[in-house]
Design a protein around this motif. Structure first.
Motif, short mmCIF file in Angstrom:
data_model
loop_
_atom_site.label_atom_id
_atom_site.label_comp_id
_atom_site.label_asym_id
_atom_site.label_seq_id
_atom_site.Cartn_x
_atom_site.Cartn_y
_atom_site.Cartn_z
N ILE A 102 1.00 -1.43 -0.13
CA ILE A 102 -0.10 0.08 -0.11
C ILE A 102 0.92 0.78 0.17
O ILE A 102 0.48 2.52 0.35
CB ILE A 102 -0.97 0.24 1.48
CG1 ILE A 102 -1.78 -1.23 0.88
CG2 ILE A 102 -1.89 0.87 1.30
CD1 ILE A 102 -2.05 -1.15 2.54
N ALA A 103 1.71 1.50 0.16
CA ALA A 103 3.07 2.05 0.25
C ALA A 103 3.07 3.06 0.58
O ALA A 103 3.42 4.33 0.82
CB ALA A 103 2.92 3.09 -1.31
N HIS A 104 3.04 1.96 1.69
CA HIS A 104 3.26 3.03 3.37
C HIS A 104 1.73 4.09 3.52
O HIS A 104 2.02 5.12 3.79
CB HIS A 104 4.58 3.66 3.52
CG HIS A 104 5.20 2.54 4.47
ND1 HIS A 104 4.79 1.97 5.37
CD2 HIS A 104 5.92 2.25 3.61
CE1 HIS A 104 5.84 0.89 5.75
NE2 HIS A 104 6.93 0.95 4.85
N GLY A 105 0.79 3.57 2.89
CA GLY A 105 0.10 4.52 2.77
C GLY A 105 -0.21 5.83 1.87
O GLY A 105 -1.24 6.47 1.89
N GLU A 106 0.61 5.89 0.81
CA GLU A 106 0.99 6.87 -0.29
C GLU A 106 -0.19 6.99 -0.97
O GLU A 106 -0.61 8.26 -2.18
CB GLU A 106 2.47 6.86 -0.83
CG GLU A 106 3.26 7.23 0.49
CD GLU A 106 3.32 8.96 1.14
OE1 GLU A 106 2.56 9.83 -0.09
OE2 GLU A 106 2.61 8.81 1.87
N LEU A 160 -0.83 -10.46 -9.62
CA LEU A 160 0.67 -10.17 -10.38
C LEU A 160 1.39 -11.82 -10.49
O LEU A 160 2.08 -11.93 -10.33
CB LEU A 160 2.10 -9.52 -10.40
CG LEU A 160 0.86 -8.05 -11.09
CD1 LEU A 160 2.21 -6.53 -9.99
CD2 LEU A 160 1.15 -7.95 -11.68
N GLY A 161 0.86 -12.54 -9.16
CA GLY A 161 1.45 -13.79 -8.50
C GLY A 161 2.30 -13.83 -7.84
O GLY A 161 3.25 -14.62 -7.32
N LEU A 162 2.35 -12.37 -6.79
CA LEU A 162 2.84 -12.49 -5.99
C LEU A 162 2.08 -12.40 -4.56
O LEU A 162 0.97 -12.14 -4.40
CB LEU A 162 3.20 -11.02 -6.46
CG LEU A 162 3.78 -10.39 -7.21
CD1 LEU A 162 4.41 -8.54 -7.40
CD2 LEU A 162 5.32 -10.63 -7.83
N LEU A 163 3.17 -12.49 -3.35
CA LEU A 163 2.98 -12.70 -2.36
C LEU A 163 2.92 -11.11 -1.09
O LEU A 163 3.92 -10.99 -0.37
CB LEU A 163 3.73 -13.50 -1.50
CG LEU A 163 2.77 -14.05 -0.21
CD1 LEU A 163 3.61 -15.74 0.21
CD2 LEU A 163 3.09 -13.53 1.27
N PRO A 164 1.53 -10.73 -1.60
CA PRO A 164 1.58 -9.69 -0.31
C PRO A 164 1.92 -9.33 1.01
O PRO A 164 1.36 -10.54 1.87
CB PRO A 164 0.18 -9.18 -0.75
CG PRO A 164 -0.41 -10.14 -1.52
CD PRO A 164 -0.32 -11.24 -1.39
N GLN A 184 -7.09 -3.08 -0.16
CA GLN A 184 -7.61 -3.68 -0.98
C GLN A 184 -7.25 -4.46 -1.92
O GLN A 184 -7.26 -5.40 -2.48
CB GLN A 184 -9.40 -4.24 -0.95
CG GLN A 184 -10.18 -4.65 0.21
CD GLN A 184 -11.54 -4.63 0.95
OE1 GLN A 184 -12.28 -3.16 0.64
NE2 GLN A 184 -12.09 -4.84 1.85
N LEU A 185 -7.99 -3.12 -3.09
CA LEU A 185 -7.36 -3.05 -4.60
C LEU A 185 -5.69 -2.89 -4.21
O LEU A 185 -5.20 -3.52 -5.48
CB LEU A 185 -7.85 -1.85 -5.09
CG LEU A 185 -7.13 -1.38 -6.66
CD1 LEU A 185 -8.41 -2.20 -6.85
CD2 LEU A 185 -7.13 -0.12 -7.04
N ALA A 186 -4.94 -2.09 -3.81
CA ALA A 186 -3.71 -2.45 -3.42
C ALA A 186 -2.91 -3.51 -3.86
O ALA A 186 -1.74 -4.67 -4.20
CB ALA A 186 -2.60 -1.47 -2.73
N ILE A 187 -3.89 -4.56 -2.78
CA ILE A 187 -3.13 -6.13 -2.10
C ILE A 187 -3.56 -6.91 -3.19
O ILE A 187 -2.81 -7.70 -3.94
CB ILE A 187 -4.27 -6.36 -0.74
CG1 ILE A 187 -3.01 -5.88 0.06
CG2 ILE A 187 -3.77 -7.78 -0.42
CD1 ILE A 187 -3.54 -5.58 1.24
N ARG A 188 -5.17 -6.91 -3.44
CA ARG A 188 -5.13 -7.88 -4.91
C ARG A 188 -4.97 -7.74 -6.33
O ARG A 188 -4.68 -8.64 -7.06
CB ARG A 188 -6.87 -7.34 -5.54
CG ARG A 188 -7.39 -8.12 -6.14
CD ARG A 188 -7.75 -9.27 -5.44
NE ARG A 188 -7.65 -10.48 -6.40
CZ ARG A 188 -7.75 -12.17 -6.62
NH1 ARG A 188 -8.89 -11.89 -4.91
NH2 ARG A 188 -7.41 -12.36 -6.67
#
Length: 285
Positions: free
Chosen positions: A200-204, A233-237, A224-228
């Motif tokens: 979430i870019a530290h809230g930015e 992309l196949g990454l683990l947030p 939620q959008l940022a984590i999704r």
């Protein structure tokens, strides 16, 4: 539900697709954060020697009411730890601080010490020796998987050219507006799972009008959008929070971002200012 889903690492170990980050959560409060996360359904907790909260994380894991085998615990060697003997001592230090029988994943926190991050030396020899110590701990059963963090292609190739056990993870700064596509592609081609910290870019991202508008389109929050986005992309947030309400919201990801919208999100102008966090090397670099 995303909290029930896993990736499979190159050695066959399953790792939950969503993790709780604990950076900047104090040692005094992190045990409760871990227990709250577990109660919500999280089974993946990420810490580091540099966070100063391994002891609290271990307490949370031990007292959360689940069997040790039900929780995946990641920690990271201090970035200044380079060399075989220093790494052996570092591994034992984490095992003692966490007070758990084994570590699920242990990572080299950075290719070079934070204090040297603006220097040219990439500590190739030191990282090779550090990796050798991790390999031996892995073979001894003290660690179930080993990986790296903040490693660029040249750093990974330094390990691959000398290792007997290949890195299973590379944990890197990745979020909407900062997606290192070439590095991600390289890792995925070499069967190295990419973990995305600060998704979430530290809230930015909460201040970005394009991202806000996109979140509204899907009727979800910006986090939620940022984590999704990372999952698509196949990454683990690894989303950091000590707030149970946010933990729960961050795990409610039952939607899919369209291909067109993913392309838009990939190409949003890069964040150049992380506010108070800009002082940390991984952000200013």
């Amino acid at each position: 539900m995303i909290l029930n889903e896993h990736y499979t690492l190159s050695n066959g170990v399953e790792i939950p697709k969503l993790g709780l980050g604990t950076w900047e959560i104090s040692n005094d409060t992190v045990a409760q954060a871990v227990k709250d996360a577990v109660a919500i359904g999280y089974r993946h907790i990420d810490t580091a020697q540099g966070y100063g909260n391994e002891n609290g994380v271990g307490e949370g894991v031990r007292t959360c009411g689940l069997k040790r085998t039900e929780i995946f615990v990641t920690t990271k060697l201090d970035a200044a730890t380079k060399g075989y003997e220093a790494t052996v001592a570092g591994i034992e230090s984490s095992l003692k601080a966490l007070d758990i029988e084994y570590i699920d994943l242990m990572i080299i926190h950075a290719p070079k010490p934070w204090a040297e991050y603006d220097k040219e030396d990439r500590y190739f020899e030191g990282n090779r020796e550090t990796w050798r110590a991790l390999e031996n701990a892995y073979k001894a059963g003290k660690i179930r998987a080993i990986g790296v963090s903040n490693f660029q292609v040249e750093d990974i190739e330094n390990i691959l050219s000398n290792c007997s056990v290949r890195p299973m993870v590379n944990q890197i700064l990745t979020h909407i507006s900062n997606t290192p596509k070439e590095l991600i592609a390289y890792c995925q081609q070499h069967n190295i799972l990419v973990e995305a910290y600060s998704p979430i870019a530290h809230g930015e991202l909460m201040k970005n009008q394009e991202v806000i508008k996109m979140a509204e389109k899907y009727d979800v929050s910006v986090p939620q959008l940022a984590i999704r986005y990372c999952l698509e992309l196949g990454l683990l947030p690894l989303a950091k929070t000590a707030n149970p309400k946010n933990m729960k919201s961050n795990s409610q990801l039952d939607f899919v971002i369209s291909a067109d919208d993913m392309e838009k999100l990939k190409n949003i102008e890069k964040i150049k200012d992380y506010g108070e966090f800009s002082k940390f090397p991984v952000f200013w670099s």
